[in-house]
Design an enzyme around this catalytic site. Structure first.
Site, PDB file in Angstrom:
ATOM      1  N   ARG A 152      41.066  65.743   4.489  1.00 28.12           N
ATOM      2  CA  ARG A 152      41.612  67.111   4.406  1.00 28.12           C
ATOM      3  C   ARG A 152      43.135  67.117   4.265  1.00 28.12           C
ATOM      4  O   ARG A 152      43.690  67.802   3.422  1.00 28.12           O
ATOM      5  CB  ARG A 152      41.260  67.880   5.688  1.00 28.12           C
ATOM      6  CG  ARG A 152      39.828  68.251   5.854  1.00 28.12           C
ATOM      7  CD  ARG A 152      39.694  68.997   7.186  1.00 28.12           C
ATOM      8  NE  ARG A 152      38.358  69.482   7.402  1.00 28.12           N
ATOM      9  CZ  ARG A 152      37.362  68.756   7.886  1.00 28.12           C
ATOM     10  NH1 ARG A 152      37.565  67.470   8.188  1.00 28.12           N
ATOM     11  NH2 ARG A 152      36.161  69.267   8.070  1.00 28.12           N
ATOM     12  N   ASP A 172      41.498  55.723  -1.385  1.00 24.31           N
ATOM     13  CA  ASP A 172      40.524  56.070  -0.348  1.00 24.31           C
ATOM     14  C   ASP A 172      39.177  55.523  -0.789  1.00 24.31           C
ATOM     15  O   ASP A 172      38.596  56.020  -1.754  1.00 24.31           O
ATOM     16  CB  ASP A 172      40.437  57.595  -0.168  1.00 24.31           C
ATOM     17  CG  ASP A 172      39.628  57.959   1.079  1.00 24.31           C
ATOM     18  OD1 ASP A 172      38.638  57.253   1.344  1.00 24.31           O
ATOM     19  OD2 ASP A 172      40.004  58.915   1.766  1.00 24.31           O
ATOM     20  N   ALA A 231      52.591  60.509   9.437  1.00 28.65           N
ATOM     21  CA  ALA A 231      52.304  61.547  10.436  1.00 28.65           C
ATOM     22  C   ALA A 231      50.832  61.444  10.846  1.00 28.65           C
ATOM     23  O   ALA A 231      50.232  62.429  11.272  1.00 28.65           O
ATOM     24  CB  ALA A 231      52.609  62.936   9.864  1.00 28.65           C
ATOM     25  N   ALA A 232      50.273  60.223  10.692  1.00 32.41           N
ATOM     26  CA  ALA A 232      48.846  60.041  11.023  1.00 32.41           C
ATOM     27  C   ALA A 232      48.719  59.330  12.371  1.00 32.41           C
ATOM     28  O   ALA A 232      48.577  59.990  13.409  1.00 32.41           O
ATOM     29  CB  ALA A 232      48.147  59.286   9.906  1.00 32.41           C
ATOM     30  N   ARG A 233      48.804  58.016  12.362  1.00 33.48           N
ATOM     31  CA  ARG A 233      48.741  57.258  13.601  1.00 33.48           C
ATOM     32  C   ARG A 233      49.697  56.073  13.525  1.00 33.48           C
ATOM     33  O   ARG A 233      49.753  55.364  12.508  1.00 33.48           O
ATOM     34  CB  ARG A 233      47.318  56.750  13.864  1.00 33.48           C
ATOM     35  CG  ARG A 233      46.357  57.840  14.358  1.00 33.48           C
ATOM     36  CD  ARG A 233      46.753  58.359  15.734  1.00 33.48           C
ATOM     37  NE  ARG A 233      45.879  59.388  16.265  1.00 33.48           N
ATOM     38  CZ  ARG A 233      46.094  60.706  16.165  1.00 33.48           C
ATOM     39  NH1 ARG A 233      47.173  61.154  15.540  1.00 33.48           N
ATOM     40  NH2 ARG A 233      45.268  61.560  16.719  1.00 33.48           N
ATOM     41  N   ASP A 257      56.333  60.290  12.580  1.00 39.85           N
ATOM     42  CA  ASP A 257      56.041  61.283  13.612  1.00 39.85           C
ATOM     43  C   ASP A 257      55.159  60.696  14.711  1.00 39.85           C
ATOM     44  O   ASP A 257      54.931  61.343  15.726  1.00 39.85           O
ATOM     45  CB  ASP A 257      55.330  62.483  12.964  1.00 39.85           C
ATOM     46  CG  ASP A 257      55.144  63.657  13.918  1.00 39.85           C
ATOM     47  OD1 ASP A 257      56.123  63.996  14.626  1.00 39.85           O
ATOM     48  OD2 ASP A 257      54.030  64.221  13.980  1.00 39.85           O
ATOM     49  N   GLU A 262      52.745  56.014  22.618  1.00 38.60           N
ATOM     50  CA  GLU A 262      53.569  57.228  22.713  1.00 38.60           C
ATOM     51  C   GLU A 262      53.764  57.610  24.176  1.00 38.60           C
ATOM     52  O   GLU A 262      52.798  57.579  24.941  1.00 38.60           O
ATOM     53  CB  GLU A 262      52.888  58.362  21.949  1.00 38.60           C
ATOM     54  CG  GLU A 262      52.786  58.037  20.452  1.00 38.60           C
ATOM     55  CD  GLU A 262      52.231  59.170  19.596  1.00 38.60           C
ATOM     56  OE1 GLU A 262      51.814  60.202  20.161  1.00 38.60           O
ATOM     57  OE2 GLU A 262      52.221  59.030  18.382  1.00 38.60           O
ATOM     58  N   HIS A 281      55.756  63.292  17.474  1.00 39.06           N
ATOM     59  CA  HIS A 281      54.357  63.716  17.232  1.00 39.06           C
ATOM     60  C   HIS A 281      54.255  65.255  17.186  1.00 39.06           C
ATOM     61  O   HIS A 281      53.569  65.874  17.992  1.00 39.06           O
ATOM     62  CB  HIS A 281      53.421  63.147  18.311  1.00 39.06           C
ATOM     63  CG  HIS A 281      51.991  63.059  17.856  1.00 39.06           C
ATOM     64  ND1 HIS A 281      51.133  62.074  18.295  1.00 39.06           N
ATOM     65  CD2 HIS A 281      51.252  63.836  17.018  1.00 39.06           C
ATOM     66  CE1 HIS A 281      49.936  62.251  17.742  1.00 39.06           C
ATOM     67  NE2 HIS A 281      49.985  63.321  16.964  1.00 39.06           N
ATOM     68  N   ALA A 283      53.547  67.061  14.212  1.00 41.70           N
ATOM     69  CA  ALA A 283      52.942  67.594  12.984  1.00 41.70           C
ATOM     70  C   ALA A 283      51.999  68.774  13.240  1.00 41.70           C
ATOM     71  O   ALA A 283      51.970  69.729  12.475  1.00 41.70           O
ATOM     72  CB  ALA A 283      52.216  66.486  12.232  1.00 41.70           C
ATOM     73  N   ALA A 284      51.233  68.696  14.311  1.00 38.88           N
ATOM     74  CA  ALA A 284      50.264  69.772  14.567  1.00 38.88           C
ATOM     75  C   ALA A 284      50.822  70.834  15.514  1.00 38.88           C
ATOM     76  O   ALA A 284      50.098  71.755  15.902  1.00 38.88           O
ATOM     77  CB  ALA A 284      48.990  69.185  15.158  1.00 38.88           C
TER      78      ALA A 284
HETATM   79  C1  MLT Z   1      45.443  65.222  15.963  1.00 38.30           C
HETATM   80  O1  MLT Z   1      44.843  64.165  16.102  1.00 38.30           O
HETATM   81  O2  MLT Z   1      44.839  66.307  15.900  1.00 38.30           O
HETATM   82  C2  MLT Z   1      46.914  65.259  15.848  1.00 38.30           C
HETATM   83  O3  MLT Z   1      47.482  63.994  15.900  1.00 38.30           O
HETATM   84  C3  MLT Z   1      47.571  66.197  16.802  1.00 38.30           C
HETATM   85  C4  MLT Z   1      47.320  65.885  18.228  1.00 38.30           C
HETATM   86  O4  MLT Z   1      47.173  64.750  18.634  1.00 38.30           O
HETATM   87  O5  MLT Z   1      47.249  66.808  19.015  1.00 38.30           O
END
Ligand code: MLT
Length: 327
Positions: A152, A172, A231-233, A257, A262, A281, A283-284
């Site tokens: 997504r 992918d 901004a993933a992991r 990010d 962490e 962290h 992004a969300a």
């Molecule tokens: C997630 O996995 O949804 C994002 O990294 C944001 C979060 O950890 O809250």
């Protein structure tokens, strides 16, 4: 029958409002609970709703003797021991869609900030300088963006990049080339992506194959001057190798990010390094995303506890063990 829902992390008020509509639920949500407080409280909980602040490891799950449900207000369940949950008959569910746009927009913000040295320019001016030479950048238009992971979030990043007139290539293994072509993305091998991309953004899960995929060997295959966004992991990157790639000048910069651990330690090789942008962290972390994921997680818990219906189950093997509640 009353079920107890424990919420150790901060969630949006909208999530609490969903839970409070059900007479069958009692909610404890003091916000920001410490590990020992969560451990002490979980023995009485039928469900917990967590963000990334709580690690639902085997110890916590075992302490939850009545625990039936873990709802993750977010996508990643790398802070949940899925095997331990399955062994204890605990259903783990997540909310995969709610923070997609926030994360994609943030990724794009990091890419722009990286291309134009925006945080560095801001920091310089705050320190009293007026330096218009040190922070020259590059345009995105005409550059090639390599997206690793076309779920997504990766797809939303691609849409935005196409609007900026970038060429978008993607890796992918789980998505057909034709599906990507219809989105304007050329499916390529990982080596091809490394060799062609001016910017690389990571949107993969951490697996045995992807852990530390950005390392000395993969960096050597990249174009000189590549910029990397994550901004993933954090565990997708070998930090020491990326830091070396930046110091050598092979990698022009990185925007990060997320970190393998962490918060990252003070001596993290990529925190504070020249040409690296670091954020905690975020992004969300928009009000929009937090409402979305909070409400969705709360509804998952209501449905699971009161009607035995489970959606977005991350450990499907557990469903054989879970009895539908009577009535
Ligand atoms: C997630 O996995 O949804 C994002 O990294 C944001 C979060 O950890 O809250």
């Amino acid at each position: 029958m009353t079920f107890h829902v424990l919420i150790p992390d901060n969630v949006d008020q909208a999530a609490l409002d969903v839970l409070s509509k059900s007479d069958a639920l009692r909610v404890t949500a003091p916000g920001n609970m410490k590990r020992d407080e969560t451990l002490a409280a979980i023995g009485d909980a039928d469900a917990i709703i967590i963000r990334s602040g709580t690690t639902a490891d085997a110890e916590l799950i075992q302490a939850g003797s009545k625990l039936k449900v873990i709802a993750r207000a977010g996508v990643g369940v790398d802070n949940v021991d899925l095997d331990a949950a399955t062994a204890h008959g605990v259903v783990v569910m997540n909310t995969p869609g709610g923070n997609t746009i926030s994360t994609a927009e943030f990724t794009f913000g990091l890419m722009l900030a990286l291309a134009r040295n925006i945080p560095q320019g801001d920091a310089s001016l705050r320190n009293g300088a007026w330096d218009r030479k040190a922070f020259g950048g590059v345009e995105l238009k005409g550059k090639t963006l390599g997206i690793v992971g076309l779920g997504r979030i990766g797809r939303e990043v691609a849409k935005r990049a196409i609007a900026f007139e970038m060429t978008v290539i993607g890796f992918d293994p789980y998505v057909e080339a034709s599906a990507l072509a219809s989105l304007g993305i050329e499916k390529v091998s990982l080596d091809d992506l490394y060799g062609r991309a001016d910017f690389i953004t990571l949107h993969s899960l951490v697996t045995d194959e992807t852990r530390h995929m950005i390392n000395a060997a993969s960096i050597a295959k990249m174009k000189k001057g590549v910029r990397i966004i994550n901004a993933a992991r954090g565990a997708l990157i070998n930090d020491a190798d990326l830091a070396q790639g930046i110091k050598d000048g092979h990698v022009a910069g990185a925007a990060l990010d997320v970190y393998e651990f962490e918060p990252p330690p003070q001596d993290h090789p990529l925190v504070g390094l020249k040409n690296v942008i670091d954020t905690p962290h975020l992004a969300a972390s928009t009000s929009d995303a937090q409402i979305n994921v909070g409400v969705e997680a709360a509804q998952l818990v209501v449905d699971a506890l009161t009607s035995g219906t489970y959606q977005n189950v991350c450990n499907p093997a557990v469903l054989d063990k879970v009895a539908k509640p009577a009535g």
